[in-house]
Motif scaffolding. Structure first.
Motif, PDB file in Angstrom:
ATOM      1  N   LYS A  66       0.834  -1.205   0.000  1.00 44.93           N
ATOM      2  CA  LYS A  66       0.000   0.000   0.000  1.00 44.93           C
ATOM      3  C   LYS A  66       0.877   1.267   0.000  1.00 44.93           C
ATOM      4  CE  LYS A  66      -3.685   2.205   2.570  1.00 44.93           C
ATOM      5  NZ  LYS A  66      -4.090   2.446   3.934  1.00 44.93           N
ATOM      6  N   GLY A  67       1.908   1.255   0.871  1.00 44.99           N
ATOM      7  CA  GLY A  67       2.836   2.398   0.923  1.00 44.99           C
ATOM      8  C   GLY A  67       3.444   2.639  -0.458  1.00 44.99           C
ATOM      9  N   GLY A  68       3.746   1.568  -1.180  1.00 43.80           N
ATOM     10  CA  GLY A  68       4.352   1.679  -2.517  1.00 43.80           C
ATOM     11  C   GLY A  68       3.329   1.838  -3.622  1.00 43.80           C
ATOM     12  N   ARG A  69       2.099   2.077  -3.239  1.00 40.04           N
ATOM     13  CA  ARG A  69       0.967   2.316  -4.143  1.00 40.04           C
ATOM     14  C   ARG A  69       0.844   1.217  -5.197  1.00 40.04           C
ATOM     15  NH1 ARG A  69      -2.311   3.795  -1.452  1.00 40.04           N
ATOM     16  NH2 ARG A  69      -3.613   4.175  -3.260  1.00 40.04           N
ATOM     17  N   PHE A  70       1.043  -0.015  -4.716  1.00 37.83           N
ATOM     18  CA  PHE A  70       0.679  -1.228  -5.460  1.00 37.83           C
ATOM     19  C   PHE A  70       1.458  -1.471  -6.750  1.00 37.83           C
ATOM     20  CE2 PHE A  70      -2.941   0.405  -3.018  1.00 37.83           C
ATOM     21  CZ  PHE A  70      -2.980  -0.592  -2.055  1.00 37.83           C
ATOM     22  N   ILE A  71       2.678  -0.936  -6.840  1.00 32.03           N
ATOM     23  CA  ILE A  71       3.458  -1.280  -8.035  1.00 32.03           C
ATOM     24  C   ILE A  71       4.728  -2.065  -7.701  1.00 32.03           C
ATOM     25  CG2 ILE A  71       2.509   0.581  -9.486  1.00 32.03           C
ATOM     26  CD1 ILE A  71       5.251   2.001  -9.125  1.00 32.03           C
ATOM     27  N   ALA A  72       4.864  -2.491  -6.439  1.00 34.37           N
ATOM     28  CA  ALA A  72       5.978  -3.404  -6.122  1.00 34.37           C
ATOM     29  C   ALA A  72       5.451  -4.828  -6.322  1.00 34.37           C
ATOM     30  CB  ALA A  72       6.428  -3.201  -4.690  1.00 34.37           C
ATOM     31  N   GLY A  73       6.353  -5.763  -6.652  1.00 35.15           N
ATOM     32  CA  GLY A  73       5.941  -7.144  -6.915  1.00 35.15           C
ATOM     33  C   GLY A  73       5.492  -7.842  -5.633  1.00 35.15           C
ATOM     34  N   LYS A  74       4.320  -8.484  -5.684  1.00 35.14           N
ATOM     35  CA  LYS A  74       3.755  -9.084  -4.468  1.00 35.14           C
ATOM     36  C   LYS A  74       4.641 -10.208  -3.935  1.00 35.14           C
ATOM     37  CE  LYS A  74      -1.156  -8.319  -5.332  1.00 35.14           C
ATOM     38  NZ  LYS A  74      -1.446  -8.255  -6.741  1.00 35.14           N
ATOM     39  N   GLU A  75       5.145 -11.054  -4.818  1.00 32.46           N
ATOM     40  CA  GLU A  75       5.937 -12.204  -4.364  1.00 32.46           C
ATOM     41  C   GLU A  75       7.241 -11.744  -3.720  1.00 32.46           C
ATOM     42  OE1 GLU A  75       5.427 -15.488  -3.982  1.00 32.46           O
ATOM     43  OE2 GLU A  75       3.383 -14.846  -4.410  1.00 32.46           O
ATOM     44  N   ALA A  76       7.848 -10.749  -4.356  1.00 35.81           N
ATOM     45  CA  ALA A  76       9.119 -10.236  -3.819  1.00 35.81           C
ATOM     46  C   ALA A  76       8.891  -9.653  -2.419  1.00 35.81           C
ATOM     47  CB  ALA A  76       9.688  -9.181  -4.758  1.00 35.81           C
ATOM     48  N   VAL A  77       7.827  -8.859  -2.282  1.00 35.55           N
ATOM     49  CA  VAL A  77       7.527  -8.225  -0.985  1.00 35.55           C
ATOM     50  C   VAL A  77       7.190  -9.290   0.056  1.00 35.55           C
ATOM     51  CG1 VAL A  77       5.867  -6.718   0.191  1.00 35.55           C
ATOM     52  CG2 VAL A  77       6.862  -6.001  -1.986  1.00 35.55           C
ATOM     53  N   GLN A 505       4.173  13.009  -8.212  1.00 37.87           N
ATOM     54  CA  GLN A 505       2.929  13.786  -8.225  1.00 37.87           C
ATOM     55  C   GLN A 505       2.977  14.796  -9.357  1.00 37.87           C
ATOM     56  OE1 GLN A 505       0.220  13.494  -5.890  1.00 37.87           O
ATOM     57  NE2 GLN A 505       1.248  11.570  -5.380  1.00 37.87           N
ATOM     58  N   ARG A 506       1.974  14.728 -10.250  1.00 35.79           N
ATOM     59  CA  ARG A 506       1.893  15.661 -11.379  1.00 35.79           C
ATOM     60  C   ARG A 506       0.760  16.650 -11.116  1.00 35.79           C
ATOM     61  NH1 ARG A 506       4.032  13.836 -16.564  1.00 35.79           N
ATOM     62  NH2 ARG A 506       2.838  15.582 -17.398  1.00 35.79           N
ATOM     63  N   SER A 507       1.048  17.951 -11.261  1.00 35.32           N
ATOM     64  CA  SER A 507       0.011  18.938 -10.953  1.00 35.32           C
ATOM     65  C   SER A 507      -1.150  18.847 -11.949  1.00 35.32           C
ATOM     66  CB  SER A 507       0.603  20.346 -10.942  1.00 35.32           C
ATOM     67  OG  SER A 507       1.188  20.618 -12.187  1.00 35.32           O
ATOM     68  N   GLU A 508      -0.883  18.396 -13.203  1.00 35.26           N
ATOM     69  CA  GLU A 508      -1.983  18.332 -14.189  1.00 35.26           C
ATOM     70  C   GLU A 508      -2.752  17.020 -14.119  1.00 35.26           C
ATOM     71  OE1 GLU A 508       1.252  17.782 -14.726  1.00 35.26           O
ATOM     72  OE2 GLU A 508       1.723  18.146 -16.811  1.00 35.26           O
ATOM     73  N   TYR A 509      -2.183  16.007 -13.496  1.00 35.67           N
ATOM     74  CA  TYR A 509      -2.854  14.694 -13.410  1.00 35.67           C
ATOM     75  C   TYR A 509      -2.826  14.277 -11.944  1.00 35.67           C
ATOM     76  CZ  TYR A 509      -1.459  14.835 -18.335  1.00 35.67           C
ATOM     77  OH  TYR A 509      -1.246  15.214 -19.628  1.00 35.67           O
ATOM     78  N   LYS A 510      -3.822  14.710 -11.208  1.00 40.98           N
ATOM     79  CA  LYS A 510      -3.728  14.591  -9.743  1.00 40.98           C
ATOM     80  C   LYS A 510      -4.092  13.206  -9.218  1.00 40.98           C
ATOM     81  CE  LYS A 510      -4.080  19.359  -8.246  1.00 40.98           C
ATOM     82  NZ  LYS A 510      -4.037  20.117  -9.474  1.00 40.98           N
ATOM     83  N   GLU A 511      -4.728  12.373 -10.059  1.00 37.39           N
ATOM     84  CA  GLU A 511      -5.221  11.074  -9.560  1.00 37.39           C
ATOM     85  C   GLU A 511      -4.325   9.929 -10.027  1.00 37.39           C
ATOM     86  OE1 GLU A 511      -7.864  11.087  -7.620  1.00 37.39           O
ATOM     87  OE2 GLU A 511      -8.101  13.250  -7.903  1.00 37.39           O
ATOM     88  N   GLU A 512      -4.449   8.795  -9.306  1.00 36.67           N
ATOM     89  CA  GLU A 512      -3.840   7.545  -9.799  1.00 36.67           C
ATOM     90  C   GLU A 512      -4.709   7.027 -10.937  1.00 36.67           C
ATOM     91  OE1 GLU A 512      -3.474   4.661  -6.666  1.00 36.67           O
ATOM     92  OE2 GLU A 512      -1.911   5.810  -5.661  1.00 36.67           O
ATOM     93  N   LYS A 513      -4.058   6.393 -11.946  1.00 40.24           N
ATOM     94  CA  LYS A 513      -4.846   5.812 -13.050  1.00 40.24           C
ATOM     95  C   LYS A 513      -4.529   4.325 -13.131  1.00 40.24           C
ATOM     96  CE  LYS A 513      -4.542   9.884 -16.086  1.00 40.24           C
ATOM     97  NZ  LYS A 513      -3.800  10.384 -17.255  1.00 40.24           N
ATOM     98  N   ASP A 514      -5.566   3.512 -13.353  1.00 37.61           N
ATOM     99  CA  ASP A 514      -5.373   2.056 -13.416  1.00 37.61           C
ATOM    100  C   ASP A 514      -4.332   1.664 -14.460  1.00 37.61           C
ATOM    101  OD1 ASP A 514      -7.166   1.723 -11.481  1.00 37.61           O
ATOM    102  OD2 ASP A 514      -8.830   1.063 -12.763  1.00 37.61           O
ATOM    103  N   GLU A 515      -4.345   2.362 -15.598  1.00 34.49           N
ATOM    104  CA  GLU A 515      -3.421   1.971 -16.678  1.00 34.49           C
ATOM    105  C   GLU A 515      -1.943   2.116 -16.265  1.00 34.49           C
ATOM    106  OE1 GLU A 515      -5.209   5.589 -18.433  1.00 34.49           O
ATOM    107  OE2 GLU A 515      -3.464   5.512 -19.769  1.00 34.49           O
ATOM    108  N   PHE A 516      -1.701   2.925 -15.224  1.00 34.19           N
ATOM    109  CA  PHE A 516      -0.312   3.097 -14.770  1.00 34.19           C
ATOM    110  C   PHE A 516       0.009   2.284 -13.508  1.00 34.19           C
ATOM    111  CE2 PHE A 516      -0.595   7.037 -17.313  1.00 34.19           C
ATOM    112  CZ  PHE A 516       0.559   6.872 -18.070  1.00 34.19           C
ATOM    113  N   CYS A 517      -0.883   1.357 -13.163  1.00 32.98           N
ATOM    114  CA  CYS A 517      -0.604   0.564 -11.952  1.00 32.98           C
ATOM    115  C   CYS A 517       0.396  -0.544 -12.287  1.00 32.98           C
ATOM    116  CB  CYS A 517      -1.912  -0.007 -11.395  1.00 32.98           C
ATOM    117  SG  CYS A 517      -1.646  -0.709  -9.762  1.00 32.98           S
ATOM    118  N   ALA A 518       1.587  -0.149 -12.660  1.00 28.95           N
ATOM    119  CA  ALA A 518       2.655  -1.090 -13.044  1.00 28.95           C
ATOM    120  C   ALA A 518       3.982  -0.353 -12.940  1.00 28.95           C
ATOM    121  CB  ALA A 518       2.447  -1.542 -14.485  1.00 28.95           C
TER     122      ALA A 518
END
Ligand SMILES: Cc1cc2nc3c(=O)[nH]c(=O)nc-3n(C[C@H](O)[C@H](O)[C@H](O)COP(=O)(O)OP(=O)(O)OC[C@H]3O[C@@H](n4cnc5c(N)ncnc54)[C@H](O)[C@@H]3O)c2cc1C
Length: 541
Positions: A66-77, A505-518
């Protein structure tokens, strides 16, 4: 087998002990002894679940992801968190002294983003204790001739043919010369990328050159846009001094003053545990106040402060004349940790066969934001995993001839030595730091990132064409291009990620997007930087 390790911090030492104890031959190189590695600066502690408490591996894994906002590998963690209690036991057996309570049980303190108190510590000098223990352990193998440390020796470049690494070209500071060191496997354990920003909380010896040069030689980088700003540093003319998260873990409170009254803004925003939100959230919140922010620990009382955070007390006194038992500490967020680095698989191998990476130079466990106390754990565990993979996967190998490559590198190196130029190459590094601060701060935007990339392109052109003052150590000159290229990789990845996530953090794109959850992957491809996203978990499974 002969294994070469670049770097003598916690990750390098951990790998060296694991390899030598299993009969492999180890050579370590570093400009400085372990006692000067950034690892000794690590203050607040190292995370491990207390197996006799309500805490659980699931909670540690969940907090880390969660701290890493879900882009770290689950198995490794999962591997990291489940190994943590045995890491603590092993460190204790080697002689690390952790604080204990009156019943002899290891004390754990609260750190940011954790659902339970999980951070084992030795005052605020935990890193020093761990390095001392590991260094002592390694001496046993040095005396048996299984391990050797060559100081005053720096990484120059890797010896790579047909996608396999056979060793490195090393720069010997004593003779100002280059020489190959061949090995059956190489572990890069060279720490973070502080030179990108100039003044940070970390060591200037960790400049990112090794990652930058390997990137230019074909190694893939991961997540370089994620740079952690530690929320609480005390800026003095000498240093951006870290005020360890331990200070907030022990109860320290952040505030600013409005109309002569203290505003405890983190508690107002996030409730009673607000001061211990993950670092990206706290840094952003401080930044957004637009006010001068302070951290107060004085109400804990002198006895507890000296007992639990003596080093912090002494540093504030020594560098700022500030008595933290009486006065609040003025704090500013500063660059502290690099989540990005060399992309590695779960066995810590890069995309180049035989080339491994562990510790802060590798990107694997922390995703978009590292939790405090997870980094020393990752350095120790990662070094061990890399060692285990080498024993399992590698074998003795005959190196091909690298005559042509070595001759070309020596020619370029001798040109640096005999240069009649007067410009100090450090000017380029200062301009790099300025551009990084301007474009890659806590909040970024596309326009600043594009401008920053143009500036760095200009700097790369200058480093290639200009002749520099040869009275500076040649290391500074030969390393600068790759460090600027590393900065460009970070900016390019930041420009491509049109969302906000963790430390990016981007000032023009303030939200997380599913397509970038990697995770971001970036490669050099002869100077053209290509960005992709690791949606299939190519590097972590
Ligand atoms: C002030 C501070 C406090 C911290 N507190 C904590 C904490 O409480 N808990 C936590 O988990 N983490 C903490 N961290 C982070 C943690 O200390 C590091 O991430 C971790 O120690 C990194 O270990 P490492 O082995 O990867 O690298 P390092 O300890 O940085 O070692 C890198 C090694 O590589 C060598 N090297 C570098 N470049 C070259 C080259 N070109 N050629 C040869 N050798 C090279 C260096 O000399 C050094 O020996 C803190 C960091 C700082 C700066």
């Amino acid at each position: 087998m002969k294994v070469l390790i670049v770097g003598t911090g916690i990750s390098g030492l951990s790998a060296a002990v694991a390899l030598a104890s299993r009969g492999e031959d180890v050579i370590m190189i570093s400009p400085f002894p372990s006692e000067r590695a950034q690892s000794v600066m690590a203050a607040g502690g190292i995370n491990a679940v207390d197996e006799e408490s309500e805490d659980s591996f699931e909670a540690h894994i969940g907090d880390t992801l969660k701290g890493g906002r879900f882009i770290a590998g689950k198995e490794a963690v999962k591997g990291l968190c489940e190994a943590a209690p045995s890491v603590i036991r092993e460190l204790e057996q080697m002689g690390t002294v952790f604080a204990r309570d009156e019943n002899g049980k290891i004390r754990r303190r609260a750190f940011g983003g954790q659902s339970f108190d999980r951070t084992c510590y030795s005052g605020t000098s935990t890193g020093k204790q761990i390095v001392t223990a590991l260094r002592r352990e390694l001496r046993r193998y040095e005396s048996q001739g299984k391990a050797e440390i060559r100081l005053g020796t720096d990484f120059h470049s890797a010896l790579i043919e047909d996608g396999r690494c056979y060793g490195i070209l090393a720069y010997d500071e004593r003779y100002a010369s280059l020489a190959p060191i061949y090995a059956d496997a190489v572990i890069i354990a060279s720490g973070g990328q502080n030179a990108l920003y100039g003044k940070t909380t970390g060591s200037t010896a960790c400049d990112g050159y090794t990652a930058g040069r390997l990137f230019m030689q074909g190694a893939v980088l991961k997540n370089p846009e994620f740079v952690q700003f530690h929320p609480t540093t005390y800026v003095t003319p000498q240093k951006n001094m870290l005020i360890s998260e331990a200070a907030r873990g022990e109860g320290g409170r952040l505030f600013y003053v409005k109309d002569s009254k203290r505003v405890y803004f983190m508690e107002d925003l996030f409730g009673p545990k607000g001061n211990l939100m993950p670092r990206d959230v706290v840094s952003r919140s401080i930044f957004n106040t637009g006010e001068k922010v302070f951290l107060d620990v004085s109400f804990l009382g002198g006895k507890k402060i000296r007992e639990r955070m003596l080093e912090t007390y002494e540093l504030c006194m020594k560098y700022g004349g500030l008595d933290i038992t009486e006065e609040p500490i003025p704090v500013t967020p500063s660059v502290h940790f690099f989540m990005g680095g060399l992309a590695v698989d779960n066995g810590h191998m890069t995309n180049i066969d035989g080339l491994y990476a562990a510790g802060e130079c590798a990107s694997i466990y922390h995703g978009a934001n590292r939790l405090g106390g997870n980094s020393m754990l990752a350095a120790f565990y990662g070094g061990k995993v890399a060692a285990g993979s080498i024993i399992e996967r590698e074998e003795k190998r005959e190196a091909p001839l690298f005559d042509g490559f070595i001759r070309d590198q020596e020619k370029a190196f001798n040109k640096i030595l005999s240069s009649s130029g007067r410009k100090p190459v450090t000017d380029i590094r200062s301009k790099l730091a300025q551009a990084m601060k301007g474009s890659m701060g806590i909040i970024r935007n596309g326009k600043d990132l594009e401008d920053g990339i143009n500036v760095l392109d200009g700097l790369i052109g200058q480093v290639r064409e200009d002749e520099f003052d040869s009275s500076l150590l040649p290391y500074f000159t030969y390393s600068t291009e790759a460090i600027v290229v590393l900065g460009k990789a970070a900016m390019t990845a930041a420009l491509a990620r049109t969302e906000s996530r963790g430390a990016h953090q981007r000032s023009e794109y303030k939200e997380e997007k599913d397509e970038f959850c990697a995770a971001t992957l970036i490669s050099y491809d002869g100077g053209r930087l290509s960005v992709s996203y690791d949606k299939e978990g190519r590097y972590e499974h």
